[in-house]
Design an enzyme around this catalytic site. Structure first.
Site, mmCIF file in Angstrom:
data_model
loop_
_atom_site.group_PDB
_atom_site.id
_atom_site.type_symbol
_atom_site.label_atom_id
_atom_site.label_comp_id
_atom_site.label_asym_id
_atom_site.label_seq_id
_atom_site.Cartn_x
_atom_site.Cartn_y
_atom_site.Cartn_z
ATOM 1 N N CYS A 43 5.373 -3.873 -3.001
ATOM 2 C CA CYS A 43 4.618 -5.062 -2.597
ATOM 3 C C CYS A 43 5.462 -5.986 -1.730
ATOM 4 O O CYS A 43 4.933 -6.770 -0.954
ATOM 5 C CB CYS A 43 4.120 -5.794 -3.825
ATOM 6 S SG CYS A 43 5.447 -6.171 -4.987
ATOM 7 N N GLU A 60 -0.841 -10.708 -9.463
ATOM 8 C CA GLU A 60 0.334 -10.287 -8.684
ATOM 9 C C GLU A 60 -0.174 -9.345 -7.596
ATOM 10 O O GLU A 60 -0.338 -8.145 -7.833
ATOM 11 C CB GLU A 60 1.344 -9.579 -9.599
ATOM 12 C CG GLU A 60 1.943 -10.477 -10.665
ATOM 13 C CD GLU A 60 3.000 -11.419 -10.112
ATOM 14 O OE1 GLU A 60 3.479 -11.199 -8.991
ATOM 15 O OE2 GLU A 60 3.340 -12.382 -10.817
HETATM 16 P P1 NAD Z 1 -3.510 0.791 -8.478
HETATM 17 O O1 NAD Z 1 -4.419 1.703 -7.739
HETATM 18 O O2 NAD Z 1 -2.491 1.341 -9.399
HETATM 19 O O3 NAD Z 1 -4.439 -0.281 -9.220
HETATM 20 C C1 NAD Z 1 -3.889 -1.311 -9.998
HETATM 21 C C2 NAD Z 1 -4.663 -1.432 -11.289
HETATM 22 O O4 NAD Z 1 -6.020 -1.820 -11.011
HETATM 23 C C3 NAD Z 1 -4.756 -0.107 -12.079
HETATM 24 O O5 NAD Z 1 -4.371 -0.346 -13.398
HETATM 25 C C4 NAD Z 1 -6.223 0.287 -11.968
HETATM 26 O O6 NAD Z 1 -6.684 0.960 -13.111
HETATM 27 C C5 NAD Z 1 -6.904 -1.041 -11.814
HETATM 28 N N1 NAD Z 1 -8.195 -0.940 -11.113
HETATM 29 C C6 NAD Z 1 -8.473 -0.214 -9.995
HETATM 30 N N2 NAD Z 1 -9.764 -0.389 -9.640
HETATM 31 C C7 NAD Z 1 -10.303 -1.244 -10.534
HETATM 32 C C8 NAD Z 1 -11.604 -1.839 -10.708
HETATM 33 N N3 NAD Z 1 -12.596 -1.604 -9.856
HETATM 34 N N4 NAD Z 1 -11.787 -2.674 -11.738
HETATM 35 C C9 NAD Z 1 -10.779 -2.947 -12.595
HETATM 36 N N5 NAD Z 1 -9.546 -2.419 -12.488
HETATM 37 C C10 NAD Z 1 -9.310 -1.582 -11.484
HETATM 38 O O7 NAD Z 1 -2.677 -0.082 -7.485
HETATM 39 P P2 NAD Z 1 -3.061 -0.707 -6.088
HETATM 40 O O8 NAD Z 1 -4.003 -1.830 -6.293
HETATM 41 O O9 NAD Z 1 -3.377 0.302 -5.054
HETATM 42 O O10 NAD Z 1 -1.594 -1.264 -5.793
HETATM 43 C C11 NAD Z 1 -1.182 -1.564 -4.518
HETATM 44 C C12 NAD Z 1 -1.362 -3.037 -4.278
HETATM 45 O O11 NAD Z 1 -0.750 -3.776 -5.326
HETATM 46 C C13 NAD Z 1 -0.703 -3.490 -3.014
HETATM 47 O O12 NAD Z 1 -1.515 -4.450 -2.405
HETATM 48 C C14 NAD Z 1 0.578 -4.121 -3.509
HETATM 49 O O13 NAD Z 1 1.100 -5.075 -2.628
HETATM 50 C C15 NAD Z 1 0.132 -4.725 -4.789
HETATM 51 N N6 NAD Z 1 1.251 -4.899 -5.685
HETATM 52 C C16 NAD Z 1 1.630 -6.141 -5.992
HETATM 53 C C17 NAD Z 1 2.733 -6.331 -6.794
HETATM 54 C C18 NAD Z 1 3.196 -7.707 -7.178
HETATM 55 O O14 NAD Z 1 3.958 -7.790 -8.136
HETATM 56 N N7 NAD Z 1 2.795 -8.741 -6.497
HETATM 57 C C19 NAD Z 1 3.428 -5.230 -7.276
HETATM 58 C C20 NAD Z 1 2.988 -3.964 -6.946
HETATM 59 C C21 NAD Z 1 1.890 -3.789 -6.153
#
Ligand code: NAD
Length: 529
Positions: free
Chosen positions: A258, A224
């Protein structure tokens, strides 16, 4: 809402405990504890109460992490999840039912069905912006489908992570559900384990890390992700309405959504009205200004604040509304920027903050071409037009995970509708029955009749004498209804139906009316003799 108590972060899970937790859940799954539907329902019911009893803490945690108002917090996390559970409980009996399949003659005797089976032990990795909804949302489908689940909340929204951990550990069976807390080292260790499915919500860079780790175990993934969500405003749009609905979608969670509109395309004839309508809507939504409003959230942490501020500082566009920032509060004003083209700093990546660039394009095909050039598989696409044909034309010439016509966010707001991306914005979807299916294995099952059926099956056994093949052909070989040049051959009945044009329903009505007319005519003819 401002809470007097500060919620402390949940401690990270010790790395050596992670494989042990995974092994414990695997043993539970093998014990078949999660199979009975009543057990699954009990877990869902307990989770409902866990959410209900901790509603104040959920609101307090979201205030602490994002300064999210109680209204937004409960609407999109607390109440949203509780309603999704109640609906799942109402429908789970129909979801788990074995479904008969219409089969060909040879398979019919075996009464083929699809059994909905749990996948096993699955991993759910949540994101920070809707920490409860995006972590527990997929969990509902995984529980309903009978899986054991390891839940990894995002460490970025620390208070929410602590409350999530509390709710899960107090509500759910610890033999089957476990929370792993921490950051990259803990997630990396988790990804070393073999899961039966991984659902990851977050950015595309980490999405690729998750997919690569999963591939080593042949583990399927639901990803997602995000994307650059366009808003195409056409010359047939109701601009005031569009501005109001875009304002709401952009201000929600201060753009950390998102599905947030990432950029707009406006025809020159509507530009002035668009900008002034955005400004007046914001004044109505936040009469004392955004900064003073308890309804407007803050950016989650300094890193994301600096990232968004840098984007505003480096745009070569013209700031039409907003532009102010305050580092001490991680406050960023709702900001509208007129940009020249897709080469602007604001058009390179998903903004994930309260900034809306727009470009002026008059021709609709040019606007569509622009959208497909910037990113042809965003998570969401929005268009504002009062012309239904125009809306369908736009939908028919673009791609996206989901789309809303004449609003923003809305196709992704309901817990009943499938939610997911396509291409760069992800793969797979979940929520409600879609979530149940995403975490189920559809096991095709045939129950073959006993010895008497050998008579029918005889033709499949060696020795393969010619008469057996002829028998097979006679009974089972199908005839094509198309010619060598790829055209469909129409039966006389189909040809009759197509006479006079119109849709199928109209033609059937015409056809029945003609037959009745003929019967009536023949009857008169017959009676007159
Ligand atoms: P975040 O920083 O909370 O990271 C998401 C998850 O990834 C966390 O649980 C984190 O521990 C894990 N993570 C981070 N680095 C990692 C690594 N190197 N290896 C393994 N796991 C790791 O969130 P984010 O990624 O900054 O969220 C923002 C992004 O998420 C945006 O692009 C947004 O569009 C997208 N998003 C998508 C949805 C959807 O449902 N499609 C919903 C919300 C956010």
């Amino acid at each position: 809402m401002s809470s007097s108590k500060t919620i402390s972060p949940a401690p990270a899970t010790p790395i050596p405990d992670i494989s042990a937790t995974h092994a414990r859940l695997r043993a539970t799954f093998r014990s078949h504890k999660t199979r009975p539907v009543e057990w699954r329902k009990q877990q869902l019911r307990k989770l409902w109460w866990g959410l209900h009893d901790n509603e104040n803490d959920i609101a307090a945690a979201l205030w602490q992490d994002l300064r999210k108002s109680e209204h937004e917090a409960l609407q999109s996390d607390g109440i949203w999840l509780k309603n999704a559970i109640i609906d799942a409980l109402g429908d789970i009996d129909s979801w788990v039912k074995e479904v008969p399949i219409t089969a060909d003659l040879l398979s019919k005797a075996g009464s083929p069905t699809i059994r909905k089976e749990p996948l096993g032990v699955v991993l759910i990795i949540g994101a920070y912006n809707y920490p409860f909804q995006l972590t527990l949302g997929p969990l509902l489908g995984a529980i309903a489908a009978g899986n054991c689940v390891v839940i990894k909340p995002s460490e970025i929204s620390q208070a929410s992570c602590a409350i999530l951990t509390k709710i899960i550990t107090e509500s759910l069976d610890p033999d089957a559900f476990a929370v792993v807390n921490g950051a990259i080292p803990e997630t990396t260790e988790l990804l070393e384990q073999k899961f039966d499915k991984i659902c990851y919500t977050g950015n595309g860079v980490v999405g690729r890390i998750v997919a690569t780790a999963a591939a080593k175990h042949l583990t399927p993934t639901i990803l997602e992700l995000g994307g650059l969500n366009p808003v195409i405003i056409t010359k047939n749009a109701d601009i005031k309405l569009a501005a109001r609905r875009i304002c709401w979608g952009k201000a929600l969670n201060a753009g950390q959504v998102c599905l947030s509109p990432d950029y707009a395309i406006v025809p020159s004839s509507k530009e002035a009205e668009f900008v002034s309508s955005l400004a007046s809507t914001w004044r109505k939504f936040y009469p004392n200004g955004l900064k003073a409003s308890p309804d407007y959230p803050r950016i989650v942490n300094d890193r994301h604040f600096q990232r968004i501020k840098k984007l505003i500082d480096s745009t070569s566009g013209e700031i039409k509304i907003g532009g102010q920032t305050d580092e001490s509060e991680k406050f960023i004003d709702l900001t509208v920027v007129k940009v020249k083209d897709e080469n602007d700093a604001l058009m390179k990546d998903e903004i994930f903050g309260p900034v809306l660039p727009y470009v002026v394009i008059d021709d609709l095909d040019e606007a569509i071409e622009f959208v497909n050039r910037v990113s042809d598989t965003p998570l969401a696409l929005y268009t504002f037009t009062t012309d239904k044909k125009e809306a369908n034309y736009i939908l028919g010439h673009t791609r996206s995970g989901g789309a809303t016509v004449n609003d923003t966010i809305w196709h992704g707001a309901s817990h009943k509708l499938a939610f997911g991306g396509v291409g760069e914005s992800g793969m797979g979807n979940y929520r409600d029955k879609f979530g149940f299916d995403a975490f189920s294995h559809h096991r095709t099952t045939v129950r073959q009749p006993g010895g008497w059926f050998e008579m029918v099956l005889d033709a499949r056994y060696p020795p393969y004498i010619p008469s057996k093949l002829s028998q097979y052909r006679m009974l089972l070989e199908k005839k094509p209804n198309f010619s060598r040049d790829g055209k469909a051959r129409v039966s006389w009945f189909g040809w009759l139906l197509s006479l006079g044009g119109g849709d199928k329903k109209t033609v059937v009505v015409k056809y029945v009316a003609t037959i009745l007319g003929m019967i009536y005519f023949l009857r008169i003819l017959f009676l007159s003799q």
